[in-house]
Design a protein around this motif. Sequence first.
Motif, PDB file in Angstrom:
ATOM      1  N   LEU A   1     135.395  72.675  27.310  1.00 27.72           N
ATOM      2  CA  LEU A   1     135.026  71.509  28.109  1.00 27.72           C
ATOM      3  C   LEU A   1     134.309  70.457  27.269  1.00 27.72           C
ATOM      4  O   LEU A   1     134.557  69.256  27.403  1.00 27.72           O
ATOM      5  CB  LEU A   1     134.133  71.940  29.283  1.00 27.72           C
ATOM      6  CG  LEU A   1     134.830  72.623  30.457  1.00 27.72           C
ATOM      7  CD1 LEU A   1     133.802  73.216  31.416  1.00 27.72           C
ATOM      8  CD2 LEU A   1     135.735  71.638  31.189  1.00 27.72           C
ATOM      9  N   TYR A   2     133.427  70.899  26.403  1.00 28.09           N
ATOM     10  CA  TYR A   2     132.655  69.939  25.610  1.00 28.09           C
ATOM     11  C   TYR A   2     133.481  69.325  24.493  1.00 28.09           C
ATOM     12  O   TYR A   2     133.423  68.105  24.250  1.00 28.09           O
ATOM     13  CB  TYR A   2     131.417  70.622  25.014  1.00 28.09           C
ATOM     14  CG  TYR A   2     130.461  69.652  24.366  1.00 28.09           C
ATOM     15  CD1 TYR A   2     129.767  68.716  25.125  1.00 28.09           C
ATOM     16  CD2 TYR A   2     130.236  69.671  22.987  1.00 28.09           C
ATOM     17  CE1 TYR A   2     128.889  67.821  24.543  1.00 28.09           C
ATOM     18  CE2 TYR A   2     129.353  68.776  22.399  1.00 28.09           C
ATOM     19  CZ  TYR A   2     128.682  67.854  23.176  1.00 28.09           C
ATOM     20  OH  TYR A   2     127.815  66.964  22.588  1.00 28.09           O
TER      21      TYR A   2
ATOM     22  N   TYR B   1     135.420  66.549  27.005  1.00 30.29           N
ATOM     23  CA  TYR B   1     134.464  65.448  26.832  1.00 30.29           C
ATOM     24  C   TYR B   1     134.705  64.674  25.535  1.00 30.29           C
ATOM     25  O   TYR B   1     135.020  63.471  25.559  1.00 30.29           O
ATOM     26  CB  TYR B   1     133.033  65.975  26.842  1.00 30.29           C
ATOM     27  CG  TYR B   1     132.014  64.931  26.444  1.00 30.29           C
ATOM     28  CD1 TYR B   1     131.808  63.796  27.225  1.00 30.29           C
ATOM     29  CD2 TYR B   1     131.265  65.061  25.276  1.00 30.29           C
ATOM     30  CE1 TYR B   1     130.898  62.824  26.855  1.00 30.29           C
ATOM     31  CE2 TYR B   1     130.350  64.095  24.896  1.00 30.29           C
ATOM     32  CZ  TYR B   1     130.171  62.983  25.690  1.00 30.29           C
ATOM     33  OH  TYR B   1     129.259  62.016  25.314  1.00 30.29           O
TER      34      TYR B   1
ATOM     35  N   TRP C   1     131.707  63.567  34.009  1.00 35.21           N
ATOM     36  CA  TRP C   1     132.625  64.709  33.980  1.00 35.21           C
ATOM     37  C   TRP C   1     132.485  65.514  32.697  1.00 35.21           C
ATOM     38  O   TRP C   1     132.689  66.733  32.690  1.00 35.21           O
ATOM     39  CB  TRP C   1     134.053  64.217  34.177  1.00 35.21           C
ATOM     40  CG  TRP C   1     134.204  63.577  35.515  1.00 35.21           C
ATOM     41  CD1 TRP C   1     134.278  62.235  35.777  1.00 35.21           C
ATOM     42  CD2 TRP C   1     134.215  64.236  36.783  1.00 35.21           C
ATOM     43  NE1 TRP C   1     134.346  62.013  37.128  1.00 35.21           N
ATOM     44  CE2 TRP C   1     134.305  63.225  37.769  1.00 35.21           C
ATOM     45  CE3 TRP C   1     134.144  65.570  37.179  1.00 35.21           C
ATOM     46  CZ2 TRP C   1     134.344  63.524  39.128  1.00 35.21           C
ATOM     47  CZ3 TRP C   1     134.183  65.861  38.534  1.00 35.21           C
ATOM     48  CH2 TRP C   1     134.279  64.838  39.485  1.00 35.21           C
TER      49      TRP C   1
ATOM     50  N   LEU D   1     130.109  68.623  32.619  1.00 31.42           N
ATOM     51  CA  LEU D   1     130.469  69.956  33.115  1.00 31.42           C
ATOM     52  C   LEU D   1     130.124  71.046  32.103  1.00 31.42           C
ATOM     53  O   LEU D   1     129.711  72.147  32.474  1.00 31.42           O
ATOM     54  CB  LEU D   1     131.965  70.007  33.437  1.00 31.42           C
ATOM     55  CG  LEU D   1     132.436  69.235  34.674  1.00 31.42           C
ATOM     56  CD1 LEU D   1     133.954  69.182  34.724  1.00 31.42           C
ATOM     57  CD2 LEU D   1     131.882  69.871  35.944  1.00 31.42           C
TER      58      LEU D   1
ATOM     59  N   CYS E   1     126.661  72.342  32.251  1.00 29.76           N
ATOM     60  CA  CYS E   1     126.344  73.107  33.459  1.00 29.76           C
ATOM     61  C   CYS E   1     126.694  74.591  33.316  1.00 29.76           C
ATOM     62  O   CYS E   1     126.227  75.423  34.100  1.00 29.76           O
ATOM     63  CB  CYS E   1     127.114  72.556  34.659  1.00 29.76           C
ATOM     64  SG  CYS E   1     126.933  70.790  34.931  1.00 29.76           S
ATOM     65  N   MET E   2     127.512  74.919  32.338  1.00 32.05           N
ATOM     66  CA  MET E   2     128.045  76.270  32.201  1.00 32.05           C
ATOM     67  C   MET E   2     127.003  77.350  31.916  1.00 32.05           C
ATOM     68  O   MET E   2     127.194  78.505  32.304  1.00 32.05           O
ATOM     69  CB  MET E   2     129.128  76.292  31.127  1.00 32.05           C
ATOM     70  CG  MET E   2     130.378  75.484  31.463  1.00 32.05           C
ATOM     71  SD  MET E   2     131.239  76.122  32.919  1.00 32.05           S
ATOM     72  CE  MET E   2     131.951  77.620  32.235  1.00 32.05           C
TER      73      MET E   2
ATOM     74  N   PHE F   1     124.615  75.039  39.064  1.00 33.08           N
ATOM     75  CA  PHE F   1     125.623  74.301  38.304  1.00 33.08           C
ATOM     76  C   PHE F   1     125.689  72.863  38.791  1.00 33.08           C
ATOM     77  O   PHE F   1     125.678  71.913  38.002  1.00 33.08           O
ATOM     78  CB  PHE F   1     126.975  75.001  38.477  1.00 33.08           C
ATOM     79  CG  PHE F   1     128.132  74.358  37.756  1.00 33.08           C
ATOM     80  CD1 PHE F   1     128.586  74.870  36.549  1.00 33.08           C
ATOM     81  CD2 PHE F   1     128.792  73.257  38.295  1.00 33.08           C
ATOM     82  CE1 PHE F   1     129.666  74.288  35.883  1.00 33.08           C
ATOM     83  CE2 PHE F   1     129.875  72.677  37.644  1.00 33.08           C
ATOM     84  CZ  PHE F   1     130.310  73.190  36.428  1.00 33.08           C
ATOM     85  N   MET F   2     125.737  72.682  40.104  1.00 31.83           N
ATOM     86  CA  MET F   2     125.820  71.344  40.674  1.00 31.83           C
ATOM     87  C   MET F   2     124.532  70.552  40.474  1.00 31.83           C
ATOM     88  O   MET F   2     124.565  69.325  40.309  1.00 31.83           O
ATOM     89  CB  MET F   2     126.154  71.432  42.168  1.00 31.83           C
ATOM     90  CG  MET F   2     127.573  71.863  42.466  1.00 31.83           C
ATOM     91  SD  MET F   2     128.807  70.776  41.682  1.00 31.83           S
ATOM     92  CE  MET F   2     128.374  69.181  42.378  1.00 31.83           C
TER      93      MET F   2
ATOM     94  N   PHE G   1     124.881  69.240  37.035  1.00 31.58           N
ATOM     95  CA  PHE G   1     125.968  68.258  37.027  1.00 31.58           C
ATOM     96  C   PHE G   1     125.491  66.906  37.546  1.00 31.58           C
ATOM     97  O   PHE G   1     125.764  65.854  36.952  1.00 31.58           O
ATOM     98  CB  PHE G   1     127.125  68.768  37.877  1.00 31.58           C
ATOM     99  CG  PHE G   1     128.264  67.799  38.009  1.00 31.58           C
ATOM    100  CD1 PHE G   1     129.159  67.616  36.965  1.00 31.58           C
ATOM    101  CD2 PHE G   1     128.449  67.065  39.175  1.00 31.58           C
ATOM    102  CE1 PHE G   1     130.218  66.710  37.073  1.00 31.58           C
ATOM    103  CE2 PHE G   1     129.498  66.164  39.299  1.00 31.58           C
ATOM    104  CZ  PHE G   1     130.386  65.986  38.248  1.00 31.58           C
TER     105      PHE G   1
END
Length: 292
Positions: free
Chosen positions: A120-121, A125, A139, A142, A145-146, A167-168, A171
Amino acid sequence: MSVVKAYVALTKPRIIELLLITTAPTMFLAAHGFPNIWTVLGVLVGGSLSAGAANAFNCYLDRDIDRLMKRTKQRPLVTGEISDRNALVFAWALSIISTVVLWAVANLLTAALSVAAIFLYVVFYTMILKRRTEQNIVWGGLAGCMPVLIGWAGVTNSLAWEPVILFMVIFLWTPAHYWPLSVKYRDDYERAEVPMLSVTEGEMSVSLQTILYAWATVVCSLILIPVGGMGWVYTVVSLAAGAWFIWESHVLYHRTVRDGSGKPMKVFHLSITYLTLVFVAVGVDPILHLPL
């Protein structure tokens, strides 16, 4: 020794510190008390290596724009302390080692979540979003947040609603944390043609968006109280710290509207304190549980 420091710099240790602040307390919540100390240490080590790998890949991929930005011009790939090839080998090595460590000390789910975080990173990203959209940090956040999912899975070998809520929280917190910082380095981002919100929309938009995301973060943090059965410790801290975070975001906006005298870096630093307090409460609450 200078070479060692250069490789450490590639991993961006200050970012790793913040990730660990969210990982360890989540493990205490998952265990409803004290988790196995060796599991905690193993997951923190593996998680640090994983985050370091993602950051090293990021330095490799962004080396061209790092040369254009004042705040990044001292990074090892810009100064030449580390070659491009060695940095890439280092990043891959950390990725493999971190995956093996997390699988060994925890379980396959934890290791898989770590690999997903790196992907994701690095890909989502750094390679796709960062240079294309002002929503990059939203976005792209994310990946940051992992760690809560990794920490929870490290203890339970499963996922649940509690880590999803945390997580949220991260985020929603990320834009309110990073966009104020982007105001300070607006010229850097503009020079490197990175479309941060401070460049595309300006400081006024940043201050307004900070309010909206601060409110959303705090509201989300309160959802954990009924879902996670949190007690007075978490409830009081999340309410008090949240009120402070929201208040300062409003102060930033009103000062920016009034005469442009907002202090975005104050909100940036405060946001780190806010997240730290909330997650310390996440870890302490199950140990000193005082039911509501």
